[in-house]
Design a protein around this motif. Structure first.
Motif, short mmCIF file in Angstrom:
data_model
loop_
_atom_site.label_atom_id
_atom_site.label_comp_id
_atom_site.label_asym_id
_atom_site.label_seq_id
_atom_site.Cartn_x
_atom_site.Cartn_y
_atom_site.Cartn_z
N ASP A 22 0.82 -1.23 0.00
CA ASP A 22 0.00 0.00 0.00
C ASP A 22 0.84 1.26 0.00
OD1 ASP A 22 -2.54 -1.09 -0.11
OD2 ASP A 22 -2.52 -1.51 2.05
N VAL A 23 1.94 1.28 -0.75
CA VAL A 23 2.71 2.52 -0.82
C VAL A 23 2.84 3.00 -2.26
CG1 VAL A 23 4.07 2.22 1.30
CG2 VAL A 23 4.92 1.27 -0.87
N THR A 24 2.97 4.30 -2.37
CA THR A 24 3.20 4.97 -3.65
C THR A 24 4.64 5.48 -3.64
OG1 THR A 24 0.90 5.57 -4.02
CG2 THR A 24 2.54 7.07 -4.93
N ASN A 54 12.82 14.40 -10.95
CA ASN A 54 14.13 14.62 -11.59
C ASN A 54 15.05 13.41 -11.49
OD1 ASN A 54 13.42 17.32 -12.30
ND2 ASN A 54 13.69 17.84 -10.14
N GLY A 55 14.48 12.23 -11.72
CA GLY A 55 15.30 11.02 -11.81
C GLY A 55 15.62 10.36 -10.50
N ARG A 56 15.17 10.94 -9.40
CA ARG A 56 15.46 10.33 -8.09
C ARG A 56 14.17 10.07 -7.32
NH1 ARG A 56 20.66 9.52 -6.43
NH2 ARG A 56 22.06 10.27 -8.04
N VAL A 57 14.22 9.06 -6.46
CA VAL A 57 13.10 8.81 -5.55
C VAL A 57 13.09 9.94 -4.52
CG1 VAL A 57 12.20 7.24 -3.79
CG2 VAL A 57 13.27 6.31 -5.86
N THR A 58 11.92 10.56 -4.35
CA THR A 58 11.85 11.62 -3.32
C THR A 58 10.86 11.27 -2.23
OG1 THR A 58 10.33 12.84 -4.76
CG2 THR A 58 12.65 13.50 -4.81
N GLY A 59 10.07 10.22 -2.44
CA GLY A 59 9.16 9.83 -1.37
C GLY A 59 8.61 8.44 -1.59
N ILE A 60 8.41 7.69 -0.49
CA ILE A 60 7.70 6.41 -0.54
C ILE A 60 6.71 6.46 0.61
CG2 ILE A 60 7.85 3.91 -0.27
CD1 ILE A 60 10.47 3.85 -1.52
N GLY A 61 5.43 6.36 0.29
CA GLY A 61 4.48 6.44 1.40
C GLY A 61 3.05 6.46 0.92
N GLU A 62 2.24 7.11 1.70
CA GLU A 62 0.80 7.11 1.49
C GLU A 62 0.47 7.97 0.26
OE1 GLU A 62 -3.21 8.19 1.82
OE2 GLU A 62 -1.75 9.65 2.58
N ARG A 63 -0.42 7.43 -0.57
CA ARG A 63 -0.66 8.05 -1.88
C ARG A 63 -1.11 9.51 -1.79
NH1 ARG A 63 -3.91 5.51 -7.00
NH2 ARG A 63 -4.04 7.45 -8.19
N SER A 66 -0.81 11.84 0.45
CA SER A 66 0.15 12.86 0.88
C SER A 66 1.21 13.11 -0.21
CB SER A 66 0.80 12.48 2.22
OG SER A 66 1.32 11.17 2.14
N LEU A 67 1.59 12.08 -0.96
CA LEU A 67 2.56 12.30 -2.04
C LEU A 67 1.91 13.03 -3.21
CD1 LEU A 67 4.55 8.93 -1.93
CD2 LEU A 67 5.30 11.17 -1.14
N ALA A 79 -0.27 15.26 -2.88
CA ALA A 79 -0.31 16.66 -2.45
C ALA A 79 1.04 17.34 -2.69
CB ALA A 79 -0.70 16.74 -0.97
N VAL A 80 2.13 16.59 -2.55
CA VAL A 80 3.48 17.14 -2.77
C VAL A 80 3.67 17.46 -4.25
CG1 VAL A 80 5.96 16.60 -2.71
CG2 VAL A 80 4.48 15.90 -0.81
N ALA A 81 3.16 16.58 -5.14
CA ALA A 81 3.39 16.74 -6.58
C ALA A 81 2.09 16.51 -7.33
CB ALA A 81 4.47 15.77 -7.04
N PRO A 82 1.18 17.45 -7.27
CA PRO A 82 -0.15 17.24 -7.87
C PRO A 82 -0.12 17.04 -9.39
CG PRO A 82 0.11 19.50 -7.07
CD PRO A 82 1.30 18.75 -6.60
N ASP A 83 0.89 17.56 -10.06
CA ASP A 83 0.94 17.44 -11.52
C ASP A 83 1.73 16.23 -12.00
OD1 ASP A 83 -0.50 19.79 -11.68
OD2 ASP A 83 1.32 21.02 -11.62
N ALA A 84 2.21 15.39 -11.06
CA ALA A 84 3.04 14.25 -11.45
C ALA A 84 2.26 13.31 -12.36
CB ALA A 84 3.51 13.50 -10.21
N GLN A 85 2.99 12.74 -13.32
CA GLN A 85 2.39 11.73 -14.21
C GLN A 85 2.22 10.43 -13.43
OE1 GLN A 85 4.38 11.21 -18.10
NE2 GLN A 85 4.06 9.01 -17.81
N ARG A 86 1.02 9.81 -13.54
CA ARG A 86 0.75 8.56 -12.82
C ARG A 86 1.25 7.36 -13.63
NH1 ARG A 86 -0.90 13.02 -10.27
NH2 ARG A 86 -2.49 12.69 -8.67
#
Ligand SMILES: [Zn+2]
Length: 409
Positions: free
Chosen positions: A28-30, A35-44, A46-47, A49-56
């Motif tokens: 259950d993690v997203t 920019n080519g690096r992992v910046t978060g692993i966690g609850e969908r 909240s992530l 909210a950090v990057a609303p325009d991110a491609q799914r």
């Protein structure tokens, strides 16, 4: 081309290969990649909210692991050696095969005759096979030249491919792979050539990170090995060692004594060697595909190494003589079925362990904030299926530094 922000959502399991073992399999993690690096692993949410325009990227029901770090390969070679394999299967001894022009010297003759362009194209195709089996970082050795010009040619092939293939490549100088036929009668003169000419030339062109030696009874002795590794060190090349593959010769202990980054093979390592590795920072790199392919019954003592506290890496040993396989999933199966490793231990050894064996300290081989976004996405719901469904692990896609580099579709 890497999209600036990506969210990998819906995975059944994410194996992070980081932190305490009970936290390495996450459900259950997203994963957020920027920019080519992992910046978060966690609850969908909240992530998002950090990057609303991110491609799914929809990973519903799938398994995500770090891309494999294959820390021991000989991928720069000319032709395959299947005729020799057929002879070996019928029981013709290696010495007889060598007498008929086969064995490692067949590869040496072949590589000496090929142009750098030809070798680059052959190697590019092989690296692609590795990528299609989930590998995103690979160490590649020279060692089929055994003369200055050809060893440099092999290493230049690796440098030329770095940046033009989707895998990161780490080059190793292995001029001490075997004694070339022209020096069989005066082996110390070949060691002189390695120390006085080849190693300084490799270092002057910045062509290798590591210096490796094949120490085994009948090949390089302890004294010769020490000379080569020390010359490497004084030229800025970190030591690695082919150690105790088929017979014990105290090579693991020597690897620890010279501060080798890894001791590789270890099929015949002694209890003293196990203890020395466990008490050191030298990574024990196990290559079970080689021993399987050679029809051997004795494997490296992975369980004893792990229980004693050694850092273990798993790699293919991809080469045309004793391990013509680019497949890390196959190596996982051998590690579990033949060496008593747990599937999670094996996956960690094939990713984070490989990165340790290559001194990669930027998070390569793990999925955690800051690590490169090198992801293998499997059409599997449970990480244990990766070694279990052997010979046919279904790889869905591979991402390297946040870019899609392989897709089954
Ligand atoms: Zn090797």
């Amino acid at each position: 081309v890497a999209v600036s922000a990506l969210l990998f959502t819906g995975a059944a399991e994410v194996v992070t290969c980081a932190g305490p073992s009970h936290q390495q399999v996450r459900t259950d993690v997203t994963i957020l990649v920027q920019n080519g690096r992992v910046t978060g692993i966690g609850e969908r949410h909240s992530l998002e909210a950090v990057a609303p325009d991110a491609q799914r990227v929809d990973c519903a029901g799938m398994l995500i692991t770090p891309g494999f770090v294959d820390s021991h390969t000989h991928s720069v070679f000319g032709g395959w050696r299947a005729p020799e394999y057929a002879l070996r299967c019928r029981g013709v001894p290696y010495m007889e095969i060598a007498r008929r022009g086969g064995g490692i010297n067949a590869s040496v003759r072949d590589v000496r005759e090929r142009t750098e362009d030809e070798l680059a194209e052959l190697t590019r195709a092989r690296l692609d096979l590795m990528l299609q089996a989930g590998t995103t970082t690979a160490e590649v050795k020279s060692g089929y030249g055994l003369d200055t010009q050809t060893e440099l040619k092999q290493l230049r092939v690796i440098r030329r491919l770095q940046g033009t293939v989707p895998l990161d490549l780490v080059p190793t100088f292995l001029g001490a792979h075997e004694f070339p036929l022209e020096y069989r009668a005066d082996r110390d003169r070949y060691v002189d050539l390695l120390v006085d000419e080849m190693i300084p030339a490799v270092a002057a062109e910045g062509l290798a990170v590591f210096c490796d030696v094949f120490m085994e009874p009948g090949v390089f002795t302890a004294a010769q090995t020490r000379r080569v590794l020390e010359a490497g060190l004084s030229n800025g090349l970190l030591p690695k060692l082919h150690a105790d593959e088929l017979e014990n010769s105290g090579a693991a202990e020597l690897a620890v004594e010279v501060g080798a980054v890894s001791a590789d093979h270890l099929g015949a390592v002694s209890e003293l060697g196990v203890a020395a590795l466990a008490a050191s920072a030298t990574v024990a790199t196990l290559l079970p595909a080689t021993l399987l392919f050679l029809g051997k019954k004795q494997y490296a003592p992975a369980r004893r190494l792990l229980d004693a506290g050694a850092t273990v890496a798993l790699a293919t040993d991809f080469n045309p003589g004793s391990a013509p396989t680019p497949s890390m999933p196959l190596v996982l199966t051998l590690a579990c079925s033949l060496m008593g490793m747990d599937p999670l231990e094996a996956i960690v050894a094939a990713t984070a362990g490989g990165a340790r064996a290559l001194r990669l300290t930027d998070g390569t081989g793990t999925l955690q904030p800051g690590a490169p976004a090198d992801l293998a996405i499997w059409d599997l719901a449970d990480h244990r299926e990766l070694p279990y469904r052997f010979g046919a692990a279904p790889l869905h896609a591979v991402w390297k530094a946040g870019a899609l580099v392989h897709s089954r579709l």
